[in-house]
Every structure is written in structure tokens, then in C-alpha cells.
Design an enzyme around this catalytic site. Structure first.
Site, PDB file in Angstrom:
ATOM      1  N   LYS A 184       0.849  -1.188   0.000  1.00 53.86           N
ATOM      2  CA  LYS A 184       0.000   0.000   0.000  1.00 53.86           C
ATOM      3  C   LYS A 184       0.888   1.243   0.000  1.00 53.86           C
ATOM      4  O   LYS A 184       1.918   1.282   0.692  1.00 53.86           O
ATOM      5  CB  LYS A 184      -0.902  -0.039   1.231  1.00 53.86           C
ATOM      6  CG  LYS A 184      -1.959   1.052   1.310  1.00 53.86           C
ATOM      7  CD  LYS A 184      -2.847   0.811   2.527  1.00 53.86           C
ATOM      8  CE  LYS A 184      -3.923   1.871   2.704  1.00 53.86           C
ATOM      9  NZ  LYS A 184      -4.778   1.595   3.878  1.00 53.86           N
ATOM     10  N   SER A 230      -9.584   1.841   3.109  1.00 49.93           N
ATOM     11  CA  SER A 230      -8.723   2.601   2.216  1.00 49.93           C
ATOM     12  C   SER A 230      -7.757   1.739   1.403  1.00 49.93           C
ATOM     13  O   SER A 230      -7.112   2.228   0.471  1.00 49.93           O
ATOM     14  CB  SER A 230      -7.903   3.617   3.031  1.00 49.93           C
ATOM     15  OG  SER A 230      -7.072   2.967   3.979  1.00 49.93           O
ATOM     16  N   SER A 267      -9.902  -0.700   7.224  1.00 51.44           N
ATOM     17  CA  SER A 267      -9.386  -0.464   5.874  1.00 51.44           C
ATOM     18  C   SER A 267      -8.733  -1.666   5.213  1.00 51.44           C
ATOM     19  O   SER A 267      -8.327  -1.582   4.058  1.00 51.44           O
ATOM     20  CB  SER A 267      -8.394   0.706   5.891  1.00 51.44           C
ATOM     21  OG  SER A 267      -9.076   1.911   6.102  1.00 51.44           O
TER      22      SER A 267
END
Length: 485
Positions: free
Chosen positions: A74, A149, A173
């Protein structure tokens, strides 16, 4: 090679038997990513140096289970020499000079950093729509969000671009996008994994975790990257088990608690149906399932957004246009530089949370909001720990609905915030939690959430593994990708 049908173990065997090389795996992953980018937008930066790193691994010889395996990170996890943006304009050109501990440990285990995945800006969002680098889409339905996210990581795994990816989880997330994409995702206990080198959102809630098609793959990755780190004072010194080696499908005697508050009003009926089927499956495996109550759950969203926004307000004050990142032009003085750089560099959602947090921490509001939220958080921790004294696991839906349409909620912050209502509790209490695929609702994946006792990730893995082997959801191909490979 169709990565959707592979595991870390099967790829390892192919590498050891020289059926494929690490360099070929890296090139294959990059080719798949590049082929999908216009359609899915899962990555912000692809690591063009990955094949070179993989070739070195081939020359040195395949060793441990992660040796030569491409893994995505990420883009709020800093990577030395590879652009790290947190999906924000204010960091659009930031090039770190060191790597996060999780990356260092996985690279030490032989994993290959294939690139940086898209996310909501500074991990603030539930749909990956707040990214400065445009929205990632769901490989099950290209008109729908992948969740957030960690939407880029989840979609990359679901699409078969990589076998595993790292995400971060502040209020759900990892678990929410895992549920939306029909994959497994785990947030470990707070402190199990170092946060050194992870761009901070809310420091008392953030935790790095793993997303993968198969439970056993996340178990392998988590074992390699977890453990105490002298750079992170919140990291635990507790020993890290070999989660993969200790996986078990045996659920006999396991006590499962199902909070009645998790059956939220407005939950999609097929979500409830699939979760109930999963609970019935556990009963048939020998587990007991009891209804319990967590009265403070009704305050979870409010508590979370006061605390998380307050911490975000503090953490994001370092982005001022002076030392790195975006700097506004045509400024008159230092104050003008700060104001214009932050106004132009941050997106609307980040600004919203900074303002909410700054207000909650202000002299006139601190006692009424931040302090009160912290007190309710303590009540909530005590309630969850009381339930876990008599039960091994807490279960319920991961989300109230399957993936929603792109644009459906982005202009309604309150509706977007309510997406986290079922995942927030585990973060507030610092407990390990995962989402494992439980079925389909309206043809889209839904997940079962499994929450465990502190530092008992093994029980979470085992329960998820038992359901995975029962329903074999990993055999399903995302609808929008059928016919490919």
C-alpha cells in the site's frame, strides 16, 4: 501464469523445482498490472527494478517460503528509492530515503516489492475514491468501488496481479475491501507489527496487515513481518508463532460470540443470510455460537471519528510545503506558504478530518469531545474483553452491504463513515480481526468478520481457514475478469 489459482506454497514449489524463475514471476506480475491499469487502476507506482531484484534471488538460490514471491505494498508504506505518495497531491513526488520495517523484513525473507497500490488519500476513506491518483475499481463489477482505504491492494489480489499485498487498517481499511473483493484480509493485534515507516493517520489505531486470496498466504506473510521493532515503541515483544505451520480446521469446542448489535438495521438481507450460513457451518464443525451484547457499540462510529480525526490533525501538521512534497507557488511569506501548500495539497476528505480533529482538540471542546470519546473507548474495550473471557472469538458481518456504486456515497460523508460501523470496534479495542469470504449478495462478495483475543491471531486464522475450506470461495473468479487468462 494465472496467479488467481496459485498460492505462495505452490509458487514456492515451482521456484524450487525450476518450473519458473523469480525473474519470470516479477515480469509476469508487472505485465498483468500494466495490462489491467486502464481498467482497474490498482497501482500508483510499479517497481520497474523488481525483475532485477528477482534475478538476484534466482542467482542466490530460492530459500524460504517467500523467496522470489512478488508482493504489493500500500502506498502509505515508505519504500527506499520508490515514490511513496499516500495517494495525496501533497506527497506526489516524495522519494523516501529509508524503508518501512515491514518491507525490510519481507525483503529479508526474499519477497519482491512489485510496487505501490492505490488508496484513499492518507488512508482516509472507505472507497478509494479520495485518491489524488483517481479511483480504483472493483474487479467483480467495474462500476463499483473496491472499498477502502486499502482498495488498491484488495483489487490487485482479487484480480490475480499478486498473490498477496500489504494494507493498513485504522477503522476497517483491510477488512472492508477484503469483503468487497471476495478475498481474505487480516488486521493483527495493535503492536503485533511495527508501524515504523508507515505514514501515520491515527497512531493509536493504525496497524499493518495482509490481504490474499487464501488464508494460508496471509499467515505466511504475517509471520515474516511481525515482531518487536526497536524503532517502534508500541510494538510488542511477544514471540511470533509460525501461523502457517499451526493452521487447523478443527473448530470443535470453539466458543463463538455474536453481538446482537452487529445485526445492524439496514444490513442487506443476503449479507445476513450468508453470515448465518457461516455460523451454521461452524456449529456443524463442533463450535458453540452464543448471542451477546456490546451496549457501547452504538457509540463506536462517533468515538472513532473524534479520536481518529484528532490524531490525524496532529500527525498531518508536518506537511507544510517546507521540507518535502508539494509546495505552493507565488507565496508572499511563510504563513502564506503553509496555508496555500496545505489548501492546494490536501483533498477535501483530509481537510474535513483535520478540521474535525482540530476542533475536538481545541480548548473549548477537548473535554466535551476528545476526552469523552477516550472514556467511551475504554468502556468499549472492557466490554469486548469481558465477552472474550467466556468466548474464543467474536463474529458477525464485515460490512452491512456488498460493494456500492462509484460516486454513490462520496458526496455524503456521514453515509460513507457508516461503512465502518462493524469494523471500527476491533481497532478501538486493538484486537486482531479478519474478513473471510462468506458468499455472494446480488452477485457481489460479502465477508464474515472474525475478531480474536489480543495476540491470538492463530485462532482467527484457524476459524477463517475452516470456513475457507468449507465454502472454497477462492475458486470463484471475479465477474468482470471471467474469460481472462
Amino acid at each position: 501464469m494465472d496467479i488467481k489459482k496459485e498460492t505462495i506454497a505452490s509458487l514456492h514449489d515451482k521456484l524450487v523445482n525450476k518450473d519458473v524463475t523469480a525473474e519470470e514471476l516479477a515480469n509476469d506480475a508487472i505485465n498483468k498490472i500494466n495490462a489491467n491499469e486502464k481498467k482497474l487502476n490498482t497501482f500508483i507506482t510499479v517497481n520497474d527494478k523488481a525483475p532485477e531484484a528477482a534475478k538476484k534471488i534466482d542467482e542466490d538460490g530460492i530459500k524460504g517460503p517467500l523467496s522470489g514471491i512478488p508482493i504489493a505494498f500500500k502506498d502509505n508504506i515508505v519504500t527506499n528509492g520508490i515514490k511513496t505518495t499516500a495517494a495525496s497531491k501533497i506527497l506526489y513526488n516524495f522519494m523516501p530515503v529509508y524503508s518501512a520495517t515491514v518491507l525490510e523484513r519481507l525483503e529479508a525473507a526474499g519477497a519482491v516489492d512489485i510496487g505501490k497500490t492505490n488508496l484513499d488519500e492518507f488512508a482516509m476513506g472507505s472507497s478509494t475514491e479520495t485518491s489524488y491518483f483517481d479511483t480504483t475499481v472493483n474487479p467483480w463489477d467495474l462500476s463499483r468501488v473496491p472499498g477502502g482505504s486499502s482498495g488498491g491492494s484488495a483489487a490487485a489480489v482479487a484480480a490475480g496481479e499478486v498473490v498477496a499485498a500489504l494494507g493498513t487498517d485504522t477503522g476497517g481499511s483491510i477488512r472492508q475491501p477484503a469483503a468487497f473483493n471476495g478475498i481474505f484480509g487480516i488486521k493483527p493485534t495493535y503492536g503485533r507489527v511495527s508501524r515504523w515507516g508507515v505514514i501515520a493517520f491515527a497512531s493509536s489505531l493504525d496497524q499493518v496487515g495482509v490481504l490474499s486470496k487464501r488464508v494460508e498466504d496471509s499467515a505466511t506473510v504475517l509471520s515474516a513481518m511481525a515482531g518487536h521493532d526497536e524503532h517502534d515503541s508500541t510494538s510488542s515483544e511477544k514471540p511470533v508463532p509460525d501461523y502457517r505451520a499451526n493452521l487447523s480446521k478443527d473448530m470443535s469446542g470453539v466458543r463463538i460470540a455474536v453481538p446482537k448489535e452487529f445485526w445492524h438495521e439496514g444490513t442487506h438481507p443476503e449479507v445476513l443470510e450468508n453470515v448465518n450460513k457461516a455460523l451454521d457451518a461452524y456449529k456443524k464443525m463442533g463450535a458453540t455460537v452464543d448471542e451477546v451484547s456490546l451496549p457501547s457499540l452504538k457509540h463506536a462510529v462517533e468515538v472513532y471519528y473524534v479520536l481518529a480525526s484528532s490524531e490525524a490533525s496532529s500527525n498531518l501538521q508536518r506537511y507544510d510545503g517546507v521540507r518535502y512534497g508539494f509546495r505552493a507557488k507565488d507565496v508572499k511569506n511563510i504563513k502564506d506558504l503553509f496555508v496555500k501548500s496545505r489548501s492546494e495539497g490536501f483533498g477535501d476528505e483530509v481537510k474535513r478530518r483535520i478540521m474535525l480533529g482540530t476542533f475536538a482538540l481545541s480548548a473549548g471542546a477537548y473535554d466535551a469531545y476528545f476526552k469523552k470519546a477516550a472514556e467511551v473507548r475504554t468502556l468499549f474495550i472492557n466490554e469486548m474483553n469481558d465477552v472474550l473471557k467466556d468466548h474464543d472469538l467474536i463474529m458477525g458481518p464485515s460490512t452491512t452491504t456488498p460493494a456500492f456504486k462509484i460516486g454513490e456515497k462520496v458526496d455524503d460523508p456521514l453515509a460513507m463513515y457508516m461503512n465502518d460501523i462493524l469494523t471500527i470496534p476491533a481497532n478501538l479495542a486493538g484486537l486482531p480481526a479478519a474478513s473471510v469470504p462468506a458468499g455472494l449478495a446480488d452477485g457481489l462478495p460479502v465477508g464474515l468478520q472474525i475478531i480474536g483475543r489480543p495476540f491470538d491471531e492463530q485462532s482467527v486464522f484457524n476459524a477463517a481457514y475452516a470456513l475457507q475450506e468449507e465454502n472454497k470461495f477462492y475458486e470463484k473468479i471475479p465477474t468482470a475478469l471471467k474469460g481472462e487468462d
